[in-house]
Design an enzyme around this catalytic site. Structure first.
Site, mmCIF file in Angstrom:
data_model
loop_
_atom_site.group_PDB
_atom_site.id
_atom_site.type_symbol
_atom_site.label_atom_id
_atom_site.label_comp_id
_atom_site.label_asym_id
_atom_site.label_seq_id
_atom_site.Cartn_x
_atom_site.Cartn_y
_atom_site.Cartn_z
ATOM 1 N N CYS A 113 0.832 -1.210 0.000
ATOM 2 C CA CYS A 113 0.000 0.000 0.000
ATOM 3 C C CYS A 113 0.866 1.261 0.000
ATOM 4 O O CYS A 113 0.459 2.297 -0.528
ATOM 5 C CB CYS A 113 -0.969 0.001 1.175
ATOM 6 S SG CYS A 113 -0.170 -0.131 2.793
ATOM 7 N N HIS A 431 -1.425 1.167 7.475
ATOM 8 C CA HIS A 431 -1.946 1.168 6.106
ATOM 9 C C HIS A 431 -1.852 2.563 5.502
ATOM 10 O O HIS A 431 -2.184 3.562 6.138
ATOM 11 C CB HIS A 431 -3.406 0.705 6.122
ATOM 12 C CG HIS A 431 -4.004 0.524 4.761
ATOM 13 N ND1 HIS A 431 -3.420 -0.256 3.788
ATOM 14 C CD2 HIS A 431 -5.140 1.039 4.212
ATOM 15 C CE1 HIS A 431 -4.175 -0.227 2.694
ATOM 16 N NE2 HIS A 431 -5.217 0.551 2.933
#
Length: 483
Positions: A113, A431
């Site tokens: 990510c 994330h």
């Protein structure tokens, strides 16, 4: 209910029922179904004259089997389209992208990510895409290593894939080349690839592109990436102990927003980031001494990148810990007071013209001298300034990827166009997500392979203060005016 016959033109419609409990308008709607004549165009002769929409049937004396006469012109019959309806999903993918208003997402290949969010932010820079399109597949310059060449080609190809697709793209080739060029992104833990720092990925990728996208077509070795993202700094370095003083100049690709208990807003953090202490040898003292470094911006880019310094090395846990403090940032950023005196002088005239133009829109009186120096119909354009030379004709990248003069001038004002956020407590975990403003003005949250529309007013709420997504990198686009 009485039944009547209705004559219209050469046609006769027998046995038309009249529901006398409903107003005549309902009867006219029945005739519209039979003849195609809208109720407002119907002229029906009855006892006492023309039938009105709200008349009382009991006063009209309509009898069973009575013959009524109607006049009026029917609506034109709509012809069936030559081509049937085309559904969005049946369009070619390139046209689907235009209809959707945003490009594809990127599959997460296993803790990637950080890479996906970096790519989505940089992909939003049209001038960078234009320069990459012109980058040759082969025939790299002699001073560029093979791994940098391959990473540049992979970046170009991935950008093209994102523009052509609406379905998520798997950035496998790019990821393989990135790991080969920078092995730290290939670190494994228990057999799985580790999460990495998005800022490190951003910095390394821009550095590679700055080497590969240099133009050798002119006497100047123009650096496309520097023209787009380069920030020129001039610094005063002073030692209070020895009274030594010197000046330094450097070029960076991002400003740092330092976060402390005193910082509540981006502007405050940027001021802190432009001041620092360093220890170095003092010639006059013959030993190390503390020097104070005070920097100012001396050249602005088209795209201003700002990193929130949220991570620091925590010895106890032996990892990068995160500062969760809330730091607000604006949709429009003004960096005028962070600039050197020389740069401010170059910005003054464009800023005055901008103020006059905005004043005219509000119906205010303007400075005739400055207002008369340009066309009264000034249109605010997006970033086409240069990394320096604000007072001169600035340089912009054309569709062919060639730098040329456009006569656009920076104002020191920037509009927010992308935010890279982090959710979690450590840079090497959690994330990363990209929030990117589209050409249409709409914002899209790129959560790996899932693009989600967002409201602009929610973008500035990513300022921290908890465990939710918080801004780690902001990218602003310059507002420029023609002169």
């Amino acid at each position: 209910m009485p039944t009547v016959s209705v004559k219209w033109q050469k046609e006769m419609f027998p046995a038309v029922e009249i529901d006398t409990s409903q107003p005549p308008y309902v009867f006219k709607c029945q005739l519209y179904d039979l003849t195609g004549v809208p109720p407002e165009r119907q002229k029906i002769m009855v006892k006492g004259g023309l039938l009105k929409d709200d008349a009382d049937w009991s006063t009209l004396g309509v009898k069973e089997g009575q013959k009524l006469m109607m006049m009026g012109t029917a609506d034109e019959i709509v012809k069936a389209p030559e081509k049937g309806p085309v559904f969005v999903e049946d369009l070619p993918e390139e046209e689907q992208v235009v209809n959707l208003g945003h490009t594809a997402g990127l599959f997460n290949l296993g803790n990637t990510c950080y890479m996906n969010s970096t790519i989505q932010c940089l992909h939003s820079v049209p001038e960078l895409k234009s320069a990459l399109i012109k980058y040759p597949q082969s025939g790299r310059s002699n001073d560029l290593d093979q791994s940098s060449h391959l990473l540049t080609v992979a970046t170009r190809d991935l950008f093209n894939e994102l523009d052509r697709n609406v379905k998520p793209v798997a950035p496998m080739q790019f990821w393989m080349v990135l790991r080969k060029k920078y092995p730290q992104f290939g670190q494994l833990h228990n057999g799985s690839f580790m999460q990495q720092d998005a800022e490190e990925c951003w910095t390394q990728l821009l550095y590679t592109l700055s080497q590969s996208l240099r133009s050798s077509s002119s006497s100047e070795n123009l650096d496309t990436v520097k023209a787009l993202f380069g920030i020129e700094l001039v610094s005063r370095v002073h030692c209070e102990e020895s009274s030594e003083e010197s000046s330094e100049a450097e070029s960076v690709y991002a400003l740092k927003c330092h976060i402390s208990h005193e910082v509540n807003h981006l502007h405050e953090g940027l001021k802190h980031g432009l001041k620092s202490e360093l220890e170095k040898a003092s010639p006059s003292l013959g030993r190390s001494a503390i020097y104070l470094k005070d920097s100012r911006i001396n050249g602005l880019p088209r795209f201003l990148t700002i990193q929130f310094v949220r991570f620091f090395w925590k010895r106890e846990s032996n990892q990068k810990a995160k500062i969760l403090r809330k730091v607000d940032y604006p949709l429009e950023l003004d960096v005028y007071d962070l600039c050197s005196d020389d740069l401010r002088k170059k910005l003054d005239a464009p800023r005055q013209i901008l103020r006059d133009e905005e004043g005219r829109k509000l119906g205010l009186k303007t400075n005739e001298k400055s207002a008369g120096s340009v066309d009264t119909d000034i249109k605010m354009l997006d970033a086409e300034g240069s990394s320096n030379g604000v007072g001169e004709s600035s340089k912009a990248i054309s569709q062919e990827g060639v730098l040329h003069d456009k006569g656009m001038h920076l104002t020191g004002l920037y509009n927010l166009v992308a935010v890279l956020t982090h959710k979690g407590r450590s840079a090497d975990s959690g994330h990363y997500v990209a929030w990117v403003k589209q050409e249409s003005g709409k914002w899209i949250q790129y959560d790996d392979d899932n693009p989600i529309p967002q409201r602009e007013e929610d973008i500035t709420k990513l300022s921290g203060g908890g465990d939710w997504h918080m801004a780690y990198i902001c990218m602003y686009k310059a507002r420029v005016i023609p002169m």
